[in-house]
Design an enzyme around this catalytic site. Sequence first.
Site, PDB file in Angstrom:
ATOM      1  N   ASP A 111       0.860  -1.186   0.000  1.00  0.00           N
ATOM      2  CA  ASP A 111       0.000   0.000   0.000  1.00  0.00           C
ATOM      3  C   ASP A 111       0.894   1.234   0.000  1.00  0.00           C
ATOM      4  O   ASP A 111       2.008   1.204   0.519  1.00  0.00           O
ATOM      5  CB  ASP A 111      -0.901   0.017   1.237  1.00  0.00           C
ATOM      6  CG  ASP A 111      -1.968  -1.066   1.211  1.00  0.00           C
ATOM      7  OD1 ASP A 111      -2.440  -1.403   0.113  1.00  0.00           O
ATOM      8  OD2 ASP A 111      -2.333  -1.568   2.290  1.00  0.00           O
ATOM      9  N   ASP A 129      -7.083  -1.344  -4.446  1.00  0.00           N
ATOM     10  CA  ASP A 129      -8.103  -0.970  -3.459  1.00  0.00           C
ATOM     11  C   ASP A 129      -9.040   0.088  -4.027  1.00  0.00           C
ATOM     12  O   ASP A 129     -10.258   0.024  -3.827  1.00  0.00           O
ATOM     13  CB  ASP A 129      -7.448  -0.417  -2.186  1.00  0.00           C
ATOM     14  CG  ASP A 129      -6.579  -1.423  -1.463  1.00  0.00           C
ATOM     15  OD1 ASP A 129      -6.826  -2.635  -1.596  1.00  0.00           O
ATOM     16  OD2 ASP A 129      -5.644  -0.991  -0.764  1.00  0.00           O
TER      17      ASP A 129
END
Length: 156
Positions: A111, A129
Amino acid sequence: MIYYIVALVIILLDQWTKWLVVRHMEIGESIPLLDSVLYLTSHRNKGAAFGILEGQMWLFYIITSIVVIGIVYYMEKEAKHDRVFATALALILGGAIGNFIDRIFRGEVVDFVNTYIFTYNFPIFNVADSALCVGVGILFLKMIRDERKAKKEKNA
């Protein structure tokens, strides 16, 4: 076919951006893009959204496999004549596969998008995401629209 290309573009963009982060940033390193609002922050997640179910990779493998099979089924059987539905499914498919690749090859998800909304530090996320969230949002709005349309037709 175009919707599979959309999913592939999401996967490629997701994996390329993650590769750049892994190659050029240390874990925990943060680069301000828009001070106090947006940062590139190298982070790893061994769970799902918000770090839930950390360390349960076998569960993610099973769930993601079922979801991917279900999405492909719906894209082939149900979404052929509904561009909105097919687009939403393509975004979800690309996002699911993008994070699945990380889990298989890295044992964790990379991330890097770190945002602050006013004073709230939103959980760090990635391209996959984002695609998942937008796809689910489109599905949600489509369901509301379809329900209203059905009620209107029923009352007419």
